[in-house]
Design a protein around this motif. Structure first.
Motif, mmCIF file in Angstrom:
data_model
loop_
_atom_site.group_PDB
_atom_site.id
_atom_site.type_symbol
_atom_site.label_atom_id
_atom_site.label_comp_id
_atom_site.label_asym_id
_atom_site.label_seq_id
_atom_site.Cartn_x
_atom_site.Cartn_y
_atom_site.Cartn_z
ATOM 1 N N GLU A 350 -43.641 37.238 0.753
ATOM 2 C CA GLU A 350 -44.010 38.418 -0.027
ATOM 3 C C GLU A 350 -43.943 39.683 0.826
ATOM 4 O O GLU A 350 -43.572 40.756 0.367
ATOM 5 N N GLU A 351 -44.296 39.505 2.089
ATOM 6 C CA GLU A 351 -44.271 40.647 3.007
ATOM 7 C C GLU A 351 -42.832 41.168 3.140
ATOM 8 O O GLU A 351 -42.586 42.371 3.142
ATOM 9 N N TRP A 352 -41.907 40.221 3.243
ATOM 10 C CA TRP A 352 -40.481 40.559 3.349
ATOM 11 C C TRP A 352 -40.026 41.325 2.094
ATOM 12 O O TRP A 352 -39.311 42.316 2.174
ATOM 13 N N GLU A 353 -40.491 40.861 0.939
ATOM 14 C CA GLU A 353 -40.104 41.507 -0.322
ATOM 15 C C GLU A 353 -40.581 42.968 -0.338
ATOM 16 O O GLU A 353 -39.861 43.868 -0.761
ATOM 17 N N LEU A 354 -41.813 43.156 0.118
ATOM 18 C CA LEU A 354 -42.362 44.518 0.117
ATOM 19 C C LEU A 354 -41.603 45.418 1.092
ATOM 20 O O LEU A 354 -41.339 46.584 0.809
ATOM 21 N N LYS A 355 -41.243 44.817 2.253
ATOM 22 C CA LYS A 355 -40.505 45.620 3.247
ATOM 23 C C LYS A 355 -39.138 46.024 2.696
ATOM 24 O O LYS A 355 -38.690 47.153 2.877
ATOM 25 N N LEU A 356 -38.470 45.081 2.032
ATOM 26 C CA LEU A 356 -37.149 45.406 1.478
ATOM 27 C C LEU A 356 -37.295 46.468 0.365
ATOM 28 O O LEU A 356 -36.503 47.404 0.278
ATOM 29 N N THR A 357 -38.337 46.321 -0.437
ATOM 30 C CA THR A 357 -38.580 47.306 -1.497
ATOM 31 C C THR A 357 -38.764 48.695 -0.884
ATOM 32 O O THR A 357 -38.166 49.684 -1.343
ATOM 33 N N ALA A 358 -39.564 48.775 0.173
ATOM 34 C CA ALA A 358 -39.817 50.074 0.817
ATOM 35 C C ALA A 358 -38.522 50.642 1.391
ATOM 36 O O ALA A 358 -38.294 51.853 1.364
ATOM 37 N N LEU A 359 -37.659 49.736 1.894
ATOM 38 C CA LEU A 359 -36.414 50.177 2.520
ATOM 39 C C LEU A 359 -35.476 50.859 1.512
ATOM 40 O O LEU A 359 -34.797 51.823 1.835
ATOM 41 N N GLN A 458 -34.416 48.681 10.509
ATOM 42 C CA GLN A 458 -35.282 47.970 9.550
ATOM 43 C C GLN A 458 -34.508 46.886 8.801
ATOM 44 O O GLN A 458 -35.028 45.813 8.511
ATOM 45 N N SER A 459 -33.230 47.174 8.527
ATOM 46 C CA SER A 459 -32.399 46.175 7.841
ATOM 47 C C SER A 459 -32.244 44.944 8.730
ATOM 48 O O SER A 459 -32.304 43.801 8.272
ATOM 49 N N TRP A 460 -32.029 45.192 10.032
ATOM 50 C CA TRP A 460 -31.834 44.079 10.974
ATOM 51 C C TRP A 460 -33.084 43.192 11.000
ATOM 52 O O TRP A 460 -32.995 41.964 10.992
ATOM 53 N N GLU A 461 -34.242 43.872 11.026
ATOM 54 C CA GLU A 461 -35.497 43.129 11.003
ATOM 55 C C GLU A 461 -35.537 42.159 9.821
ATOM 56 O O GLU A 461 -35.848 40.979 9.969
ATOM 57 N N LEU A 462 -35.180 42.681 8.652
ATOM 58 C CA LEU A 462 -35.258 41.863 7.432
ATOM 59 C C LEU A 462 -34.220 40.748 7.436
ATOM 60 O O LEU A 462 -34.493 39.618 7.058
ATOM 61 N N LEU A 463 -33.006 41.088 7.934
ATOM 62 C CA LEU A 463 -31.944 40.085 7.950
ATOM 63 C C LEU A 463 -32.264 38.969 8.937
ATOM 64 O O LEU A 463 -31.994 37.798 8.692
ATOM 65 N N SER A 464 -32.874 39.352 10.061
ATOM 66 C CA SER A 464 -33.170 38.338 11.077
ATOM 67 C C SER A 464 -34.215 37.352 10.547
ATOM 68 O O SER A 464 -34.184 36.181 10.869
ATOM 69 N N GLU A 465 -35.074 37.842 9.682
ATOM 70 C CA GLU A 465 -36.087 36.953 9.129
ATOM 71 C C GLU A 465 -35.457 35.893 8.225
ATOM 72 O O GLU A 465 -35.982 34.814 8.049
#
Ligand code: GLU
Length: 478
Positions: A350-359, A458-465
């Motif tokens: 869920e945290e990932w979803e929120l981060k992508l939404t913010a991005l 920030q994109s890299w952070e999300l992709l690496s996850e």
């Protein structure tokens, strides 16, 4: 006295932007004055009215946040009440039975056309004797009930939007048909102009706000109010919504139903906000991004324009983007997740979803934009020509990607945070003597297949996850 307003839609089609805007103005005025907003379904046209359309209209109003205060009323359930009032008019001699057939009416129209006259009924059955009436009935002729409109009648009202409006009886098309055809001494089903008066009186409507296309109806209705000795409401006629050519916005202008706006990814609060500006604006107020309750506090009928309101996609899009920008993250994420779910895209947390939404929040115009903008985070994007050319024309870009890849693999890095990403870029840039900017652009091509997209780190952070950064870099090196 409590102000009572109403929307009176005919359920013969999907909820249209014009009707929704009328609903909005009524709702805003009711809220502003602590009054009531009511709904009346005008479904006396049994051939064209459908219960699915009633459901669609109510759903659409609900979606826009235009809640109503009392159980909606349906005209089809009140036929006997209208007929009773028609009988009253017959008794006092304000209405009469008219046996003129459709072909006779057509003949009259043709004659008027030839002489360049506007269509107007000649009231030929106004003074039939009871003997003549009996004769027509015995001949099996059907009849309508007509309301007498004297040519000399003078009608005047103070319109809250347009100021004083005056009409003369002679310009109202002759005696008005109140009911459909019926045989014998029956009264057929009532028509709009009559039922509306009976209902507005019965529902204690104090203010009628409707489109300017109803101005001549208002003149006719005022005469019926007078004949029935009903108290007149206060009338306001809103400007029409126009297309880009300045013509009345219609079904032909591609998108007009509220469902279609919803489907395209407009937010209900943004569409309602935009619709308020279709004809209304608060003089001296600069802020255009407002909630319905904020608008209701500053809304005034005297600020509504008389001139037609041009529909602008540009402005609607801008307002929508601003509402998306201001939206609370979890709420926006809830909207976006529905699209991900439909696509079968799964997220790690869920945290990932929120981060992508913010991005992507600030770059969205429509909710639907989130599909394309979040796609690279769920599936391998295609490398576009722009990306290919960049990798081919810039020496060292592939080499830099190779270095990043081996670094990620050697160090067994699975999750990157912002600081770490910057560190990797610095290290590789030093080692390969490739400028950081170039390096980051190469990574951008790897991640998004082109040179644009959201914040790279920030994109890299999300992709690496999701562990897809390695796959994305690898595909550039094949
Ligand atoms: N049924 C009418 C319409 O949809 C209502 C007009 C009115 O508000 O009186 O245009």
């Amino acid at each position: 006295m409590e102000k009572r307003l109403r929307l009176a839609p005919s359920p013969t089609g999907l909820l249209h932007i014009g009707t929704a805007r009328t609903a909005l103005f009524n709702w805003l005025y009711a809220k502003k004055t602590n009054g009531k907003f009511l709904i009346r379904i005008e479904d006396t046209d049994t051939l064209r009215s459908k219960s699915e359309y009633t459901a669609n209209i109510l759903d659409g109003l609900n979606w826009l946040g235009l809640n109503w205060d009392e159980e909606p009323i349906k005209q089809s359930e009140r036929i006997s009440i209208y007929k009773k009032q028609i009988r009253r008019l017959l008794e006092i001699g304000a209405a009469y039975r008219c046996f003129v057939s459709d072909s006779e009416i057509l003949e009259l129209r043709e004659k008027q056309k030839k002489s360049g006259l506007p269509p107007k009924h000649d009231n030929r059955h106004r003074n039939l004797t009871s003997k003549q009436i009996k004769e027509f009935i015995s001949q099996g002729r059907s009849s309508v009930i007509r309301f007498k409109i004297d040519d000399e009648a003078k009608i005047k009202w103070e319109d809250q939007i347009r100021g004083e409006i005056k009409w003369q009886g002679k310009d109202l098309g002759g005696d008005l048909v109140l009911s459909r055809r019926a045989l014998g001494d029956e009264i057929g089903d009532p028509l709009y102009n009559f039922a509306v008066v009976v209902d507005d009186n019965f529902m204690n409507i104090t203010h009628v706000i409707r489109g300017e296309d109803h101005i001549s109806n208002t003149a006719k209705q005022i005469l019926i109010y007078r004949a029935l000795d009903f108290k007149l409401p206060i009338f306001s006629h809103t400007p029409l919504i126009l297309n880009s050519e300045g013509k009345k916005l219609s079904k032909r202008d591609s998108v007009t139903s509220i469902d279609e706006f919803k489907e395209m990814g407009y937010l209900p609060e943004a569409l309602a906000n935009y619709m308020a500006f279709l004809g209304w604006s608060k003089k001296g107020s600069e802020n255009e991004i407002l909630s319905l309750s904020e608008i209701s506090k500053i809304f005034n009928l005297s600020d509504v324009n008389k001139a037609g309101a041009k529909f602008s996609w540009e402005k609607l899009n801008w307002i929508n983007s601003q509402h998306i920008k201001n939206m609370e993250l979890t709420k926006l994420c809830g909207y976006i997740k529905k699209y991900w779910f439909d696509k079968g895209w799964e997220s790690p947390s869920e945290e990932w979803e929120l981060k992508l939404t913010a991005l992507i929040q600030d770059s969205m115009i429509l909710l639907k934009d989130s599909i394309d903008q979040s796609k690279p985070f769920f599936s391998l994007s295609k490398i576009q020509n722009e990306g290919k050319e960049f990798l081919e024309n810039n020496q060292g870009t592939r080499e830099s990607l190779k270095s990043i890849l081996s670094y990620l693999k050697d160090e067994k890095i699975v999750k990157i945070n912002g600081a770490y990403a910057k560190e990797i870029i610095n290290k590789i840039s030093l080692k390969t003597s490739i400028k950081k900017g170039l390096l980051m652009k190469s990574l951008r091509v790897a991640f998004f297949g082109c040179l644009s997209g959201p914040d790279l780190i920030q994109s890299w952070e999300l992709l690496s996850e999701k562990r897809s950064d390695i796959t994305l870099i690898e595909r550039c090196l094949i």
